[in-house]
Design a protein around this motif. Structure first.
Motif, PDB file in Angstrom:
ATOM      1  N   UNK A 120      29.574  66.376  45.951  1.00  0.00           N
ATOM      2  CA  UNK A 120      28.725  66.533  44.767  1.00  0.00           C
ATOM      3  C   UNK A 120      27.266  66.214  45.094  1.00  0.00           C
ATOM      4  N   UNK A 121      27.066  65.199  45.918  1.00  0.00           N
ATOM      5  CA  UNK A 121      25.702  64.805  46.273  1.00  0.00           C
ATOM      6  C   UNK A 121      24.987  65.925  47.044  1.00  0.00           C
ATOM      7  N   UNK A 122      25.665  66.512  48.012  1.00  0.00           N
ATOM      8  CA  UNK A 122      25.044  67.603  48.781  1.00  0.00           C
ATOM      9  C   UNK A 122      24.739  68.799  47.872  1.00  0.00           C
ATOM     10  N   UNK A 123      25.650  69.053  46.943  1.00  0.00           N
ATOM     11  CA  UNK A 123      25.440  70.153  45.991  1.00  0.00           C
ATOM     12  C   UNK A 123      24.214  69.861  45.108  1.00  0.00           C
ATOM     13  N   UNK A 124      24.143  68.641  44.610  1.00  0.00           N
ATOM     14  CA  UNK A 124      23.024  68.214  43.764  1.00  0.00           C
ATOM     15  C   UNK A 124      21.706  68.343  44.531  1.00  0.00           C
ATOM     16  N   UNK A 125      21.697  67.821  45.755  1.00  0.00           N
ATOM     17  CA  UNK A 125      20.462  67.833  46.557  1.00  0.00           C
ATOM     18  C   UNK A 125      20.026  69.265  46.908  1.00  0.00           C
ATOM     19  N   UNK A 126      21.002  70.165  47.076  1.00  0.00           N
ATOM     20  CA  UNK A 126      20.646  71.546  47.466  1.00  0.00           C
ATOM     21  C   UNK A 126      19.846  72.254  46.371  1.00  0.00           C
ATOM     22  N   UNK A 127      19.958  71.774  45.137  1.00  0.00           N
ATOM     23  CA  UNK A 127      19.238  72.431  44.041  1.00  0.00           C
ATOM     24  C   UNK A 127      17.991  71.683  43.589  1.00  0.00           C
ATOM     25  N   UNK A 128      17.597  70.655  44.331  1.00  0.00           N
ATOM     26  CA  UNK A 128      16.446  69.841  43.896  1.00  0.00           C
ATOM     27  C   UNK A 128      15.304  69.909  44.905  1.00  0.00           C
ATOM     28  N   UNK A 129      14.106  69.820  44.335  1.00  0.00           N
ATOM     29  CA  UNK A 129      12.887  69.744  45.157  1.00  0.00           C
ATOM     30  C   UNK A 129      12.385  68.305  45.005  1.00  0.00           C
ATOM     31  N   UNK A 130      12.081  67.666  46.098  1.00  0.00           N
ATOM     32  CA  UNK A 130      11.577  66.287  46.036  1.00  0.00           C
ATOM     33  C   UNK A 130      10.088  66.295  46.367  1.00  0.00           C
TER      34      UNK A 130
END
Ligand SMILES: [Zn+2]
Length: 320
Positions: A120-130
């Motif tokens: 879930x974390x990798x999925x979440x991070x793949x859609x976010x810009x930091x």
């Protein structure tokens, strides 16, 4: 030989006029057969007319419009699943070490739930810009910040918070707009804002119910389900109204002066009451349950998890 409708017996040579009648008769029989037995006045049937073709083309286009998002969504999901599986192989070990050292919630999970958490974390991070403001980018920042979101939504179907696609990281407290008090974090339509120093303090002391990461993710979860363009998790939204029947009276009581274990900031407004309750739920679950058992259980039902249990998810099927 008896004659049926499919066979024409010609025993005598036919005259020219007779032959024309026979040819017309054959043409008529053929038209009837193609029309499925329905009598047609047009003996030279030439296929669908313009209107029928327009209807066929319109229906085909409609079918395409309906099926395209479904098919492309499936293709996209498969592509993302392949990409995450690849990243799990490449980064899984490293993420496990980072989170085991710095995220108490993750540390207590079973091996099976840790896999679920990382996915879930990798999925979440793949859609976010930091975006980093006054702070150096570092690999662990998206991991730890994303982990706060995954912790909160671990029992829910919707965990991507897609409406909020940017996370801004400031080094320390910051001033925002016309507010005179510095912020540790906030959420608006542009994204999730966090001060890194305060974020880290939240997880360094995981028993004081002060956790700005969980606090802002609680605001973000409410935002994507109540203020975004679409509802991310219908079940969560439905359950929130049931939750509020128990939570609101506690908030009203706190506002009118009754002391509870929550930080006094919770009495500011219902939004803050919700976010502070989340911090307390994860960091002081026993005290929360002892003081307000009905409210604690309402929070468990809403988030579909119980931090006091070794296996935190209550109904796995509802967690997707
Ligand atoms: Zn807040």
């Amino acid at each position: 030989m008896p004659q049926d409708s499919g066979i024409i017996s010609v025993t005598q040579p036919a005259s020219g006029e007779k032959m024309n009648q026979i040819v017309d008769s054959l043409r008529w029989t053929d038209s009837v057969r193609h029309a499925g037995g329905q009598l047609m006045m047009n003996q030279d049937y030439q296929g669908p007319d313009l209107f029928t073709w327009s209807v066929i083309v319109a229906l085909a286009f409609l079918a395409f419009l309906i099926s395209f998002p479904i098919v492309s969504g499936k293709i996209r999901r498969r592509r993302i699943a392949r990409q995450i599986a690849l990243e799990m192989d490449l980064k899984g070990k490293e993420l496990d070490i980072t989170l085991s050292g710095q995220n108490s919630f993750y540390r207590d999970l079973s091996a099976e739930y840790r896999q679920r958490f990382l996915w879930r974390l990798l999925h979440f991070m793949s859609g976010k810009k930091f975006e980093y403001v006054g702070i150096e980018a570092a690999d662990e920042i998206p991991v730890l910040v994303g982990a706060a979101a995954i912790q909160l939504t671990f029992g829910l179907r919707g965990y991507l918070m897609e409406f909020l696609d940017t996370i801004y990281l400031m080094h320390h407290d910051y001033y925002y707009g016309y507010f005179q008090t510095p912020f540790q974090g906030h959420v608006n339509s542009r994204g999730i804002y966090l001060s890194w120093i305060n974020f880290m303090k939240g997880y360094e002391n995981y028993s004081d119910a002060q956790n700005v990461g969980l606090h802002e993710m609680a605001h973000a979860l409410a935002y994507v389900n109540f203020y975004g363009y679409g509802v991310e998790d219908e079940e969560f939204k439905h359950r929130f109204s049931l939750f509020s029947k128990i939570a609101r009276p506690v908030f009203e009581s706190m506002k009118s002066g009754t002391p509870y274990l929550f930080d006094s900031y919770a009495a500011t407004d219902y939004n803050e009451f919700w976010a502070v309750s989340v911090e307390t739920f994860f960091e002081k679950p026993q005290e929360f349950y002892q003081q307000l058992p009905e409210y604690y259980l309402a929070m468990c039902s809403l988030l579909n998890q119980d931090p006091m249990k070794k296996t935190p998810i209550l109904i796995p099927a509802e967690a997707g």
